[in-house]
Design a protein around this motif. Sequence first.
Motif, PDB file in Angstrom:
ATOM      1  N   MET A   1       0.833  -1.186   0.000  1.00 33.97           N
ATOM      2  CA  MET A   1       0.000   0.000   0.000  1.00 33.97           C
ATOM      3  C   MET A   1       0.869   1.239   0.000  1.00 33.97           C
ATOM      4  N   ARG A   2       0.549   2.184  -0.849  1.00 30.12           N
ATOM      5  CA  ARG A   2       1.278   3.434  -0.922  1.00 30.12           C
ATOM      6  C   ARG A   2       0.409   4.503  -0.286  1.00 30.12           C
ATOM      7  N   SER A   3       0.993   5.401   0.500  1.00 29.73           N
ATOM      8  CA  SER A   3       0.174   6.354   1.241  1.00 29.73           C
ATOM      9  C   SER A   3       0.811   7.729   1.266  1.00 29.73           C
ATOM     10  N   SER A   4      -0.058   8.728   1.489  1.00 33.45           N
ATOM     11  CA  SER A   4       0.402  10.091   1.692  1.00 33.45           C
ATOM     12  C   SER A   4       0.184  10.436   3.150  1.00 33.45           C
ATOM     13  N   VAL A   5       1.226  10.916   3.820  1.00 32.44           N
ATOM     14  CA  VAL A   5       1.161  11.155   5.259  1.00 32.44           C
ATOM     15  C   VAL A   5       1.214  12.642   5.556  1.00 32.44           C
ATOM     16  N   ILE A   6       0.271  13.128   6.331  1.00 37.52           N
ATOM     17  CA  ILE A   6       0.269  14.512   6.784  1.00 37.52           C
ATOM     18  C   ILE A   6       1.486  14.724   7.685  1.00 37.52           C
ATOM     19  N   GLU A   7       2.056  15.931   7.673  1.00 40.53           N
ATOM     20  CA  GLU A   7       3.237  16.217   8.484  1.00 40.53           C
ATOM     21  C   GLU A   7       2.901  16.088   9.967  1.00 40.53           C
ATOM     22  N   MET A   8       3.297  14.988  10.578  1.00 39.43           N
ATOM     23  CA  MET A   8       3.046  14.790  11.995  1.00 39.43           C
ATOM     24  C   MET A   8       3.946  13.673  12.498  1.00 39.43           C
ATOM     25  N   LYS A   9       3.829  13.374  13.764  1.00 40.36           N
ATOM     26  CA  LYS A   9       4.624  12.327  14.392  1.00 40.36           C
ATOM     27  C   LYS A   9       3.920  10.988  14.206  1.00 40.36           C
ATOM     28  N   LEU A  10       4.237  10.310  13.134  1.00 41.33           N
ATOM     29  CA  LEU A  10       3.533   9.081  12.754  1.00 41.33           C
ATOM     30  C   LEU A  10       3.948   7.903  13.626  1.00 41.33           C
ATOM     31  N   LYS A  11       2.963   7.067  14.011  1.00 46.19           N
ATOM     32  CA  LYS A  11       3.217   5.838  14.764  1.00 46.19           C
ATOM     33  C   LYS A  11       2.692   4.653  13.960  1.00 46.19           C
ATOM     34  N   VAL A  12       3.544   3.651  13.779  1.00 43.34           N
ATOM     35  CA  VAL A  12       3.171   2.449  13.037  1.00 43.34           C
ATOM     36  C   VAL A  12       3.418   1.234  13.924  1.00 43.34           C
ATOM     37  N   LEU A  13       2.411   0.383  14.066  1.00 40.22           N
ATOM     38  CA  LEU A  13       2.505  -0.801  14.918  1.00 40.22           C
ATOM     39  C   LEU A  13       2.420  -2.062  14.067  1.00 40.22           C
ATOM     40  N   SER A  14       3.299  -3.015  14.339  1.00 33.51           N
ATOM     41  CA  SER A  14       3.250  -4.324  13.682  1.00 33.51           C
ATOM     42  C   SER A  14       3.209  -5.407  14.754  1.00 33.51           C
ATOM     43  N   TRP A  15       2.355  -6.427  14.503  1.00 32.59           N
ATOM     44  CA  TRP A  15       2.219  -7.477  15.508  1.00 32.59           C
ATOM     45  C   TRP A  15       1.690  -8.752  14.869  1.00 32.59           C
ATOM     46  N   ASN A  16       2.393  -9.851  15.076  1.00 29.99           N
ATOM     47  CA  ASN A  16       1.881 -11.167  14.730  1.00 29.99           C
ATOM     48  C   ASN A  16       1.036 -11.634  15.905  1.00 29.99           C
ATOM     49  N   VAL A  17      -0.286 -11.592  15.738  1.00 34.43           N
ATOM     50  CA  VAL A  17      -1.195 -11.817  16.866  1.00 34.43           C
ATOM     51  C   VAL A  17      -1.568 -13.280  17.060  1.00 34.43           C
ATOM     52  N   ARG A  18      -1.220 -14.135  16.082  1.00 31.05           N
ATOM     53  CA  ARG A  18      -1.536 -15.557  16.188  1.00 31.05           C
ATOM     54  C   ARG A  18      -3.034 -15.818  16.323  1.00 31.05           C
ATOM     55  N   GLY A  19      -3.819 -15.125  15.510  1.00 26.97           N
ATOM     56  CA  GLY A  19      -5.261 -15.370  15.478  1.00 26.97           C
ATOM     57  C   GLY A  19      -6.069 -14.249  16.094  1.00 26.97           C
ATOM     58  N   LEU A  20      -7.145 -13.858  15.376  1.00 27.91           N
ATOM     59  CA  LEU A  20      -8.063 -12.828  15.882  1.00 27.91           C
ATOM     60  C   LEU A  20      -9.484 -13.365  16.042  1.00 27.91           C
ATOM     61  N   TYR A  21      -9.659 -14.654  15.906  1.00 25.61           N
ATOM     62  CA  TYR A  21     -11.007 -15.217  15.927  1.00 25.61           C
ATOM     63  C   TYR A  21     -11.608 -15.261  17.334  1.00 25.61           C
ATOM     64  N   GLU A  22     -10.780 -15.166  18.370  1.00 24.77           N
ATOM     65  CA  GLU A  22     -11.287 -15.190  19.743  1.00 24.77           C
ATOM     66  C   GLU A  22     -11.571 -13.768  20.218  1.00 24.77           C
ATOM     67  N   LYS A  23     -12.742 -13.566  20.781  1.00 22.17           N
ATOM     68  CA  LYS A  23     -13.140 -12.225  21.219  1.00 22.17           C
ATOM     69  C   LYS A  23     -12.211 -11.681  22.291  1.00 22.17           C
ATOM     70  N   ASP A  24     -11.782 -12.518  23.233  1.00 21.73           N
ATOM     71  CA  ASP A  24     -10.894 -12.061  24.297  1.00 21.73           C
ATOM     72  C   ASP A  24      -9.580 -11.537  23.725  1.00 21.73           C
ATOM     73  N   LYS A  25      -9.097 -12.197  22.675  1.00 22.98           N
ATOM     74  CA  LYS A  25      -7.851 -11.747  22.058  1.00 22.98           C
ATOM     75  C   LYS A  25      -8.057 -10.408  21.355  1.00 22.98           C
ATOM     76  N   ARG A  26      -9.199 -10.239  20.685  1.00 19.67           N
ATOM     77  CA  ARG A  26      -9.480  -8.963  20.019  1.00 19.67           C
ATOM     78  C   ARG A  26      -9.564  -7.825  21.030  1.00 19.67           C
ATOM     79  N   LEU A  27     -10.141  -8.104  22.199  1.00 23.87           N
ATOM     80  CA  LEU A  27     -10.226  -7.079  23.237  1.00 23.87           C
ATOM     81  C   LEU A  27      -8.843  -6.734  23.787  1.00 23.87           C
ATOM     82  N   ALA A  28      -7.975  -7.737  23.900  1.00 26.01           N
ATOM     83  CA  ALA A  28      -6.605  -7.483  24.361  1.00 26.01           C
ATOM     84  C   ALA A  28      -5.846  -6.621  23.350  1.00 26.01           C
ATOM     85  N   VAL A  29      -6.051  -6.904  22.061  1.00 25.34           N
ATOM     86  CA  VAL A  29      -5.422  -6.097  21.013  1.00 25.34           C
ATOM     87  C   VAL A  29      -5.945  -4.670  21.063  1.00 25.34           C
TER      88      VAL A  29
END
Length: 309
Positions: A1-29
């Motif tokens: 994905m290519r993006s245009s970023v407004i001038e600001m302090k950008l934060k990018v998060l990456s995480w291998n969550v090992r599954g999002l099908y469980e509601k408790d895990k989605r709430l933790a994320v």
Amino acid sequence: MRSSVIEMKLKVLSWNVRGLYEKDKRLAVRSLLRNVRADVICLQETKMEVLGGDVVREIWGGRFVEWSYLPTVGTAGGVLLCWDNSVVVKKDEEVGERGSFLGELGDVAHQWCEPWCVGGDLNMVRWSVEKMGNTRVNRSMWAFSAFTDELNLVDLPLQGGNFTWSNGHHMSRIDRFLVTSGWEEHFSEVVQSCLPRPVSDHWPILLDSGGVRSGPTPFWFKNMWLHSEGFLERVRRWWSTYIVSGTPSCMLAQKLKLLKTYLKLWNKETFSQVEVLKAEVVDILQSLDAQEVSSGLLGVDVAKKEAAK
């Protein structure tokens, strides 16, 4: 994905969550994302073939969100990419073919002249010290390091930990961000850090472009309020006591502002202990993660960690 970023302090998060099908895990994320306030998140190994807006909104929590995702292949894989569309504007999107990651990244580097970054579970390490118990540099490490140098990519030091994955017996740093020299020049205070992992065997990694984001802290409606006895009646009672004037839209805005103030005060008085307990759990997980890295975990420690999660 290519993006245009407004001038600001950008934060990018990456995480291998090992599954999002469980509601408790989605709430933790979701809880982690609220604390981090990332502008772009990339979640790998969602293990979900179909991923709709309901799941995205449950995880993201805010209004300003767009997303794109790759479904699982069989029972593995799946990627969810979300971004704050008040900060980041998508220009185009392309899904690569399965094959050599480094080869595809090389194609990207030759197509884009603006600053860019890449991050995620790369499933490879650059140096022998990034794999616990390993003292040899193998061919894949040489290839990865040579490729990084060839493209003049910056491999930022990892703050907050030495490894990004652990199964209790083995550890390695297979998750990372790489940025171009142009990105580092544009965001001169950029840092890469390892965050606490409430779930998964991977630690989340954050690419923080530096500085403290200005502006008011957003108001979050907490779903747990709905389970508090008498909550709806309490809101109706508050609402009926607000005396405001002006146009209908102005009156609605004023009453909502008053309600927000009441809710914040009530939440602090009623659930302050919950926030304390959450902070204590995070401290416990961080302490056990540090112990796992330094000396390993005993059976009782493993049980304690699972209970905290």
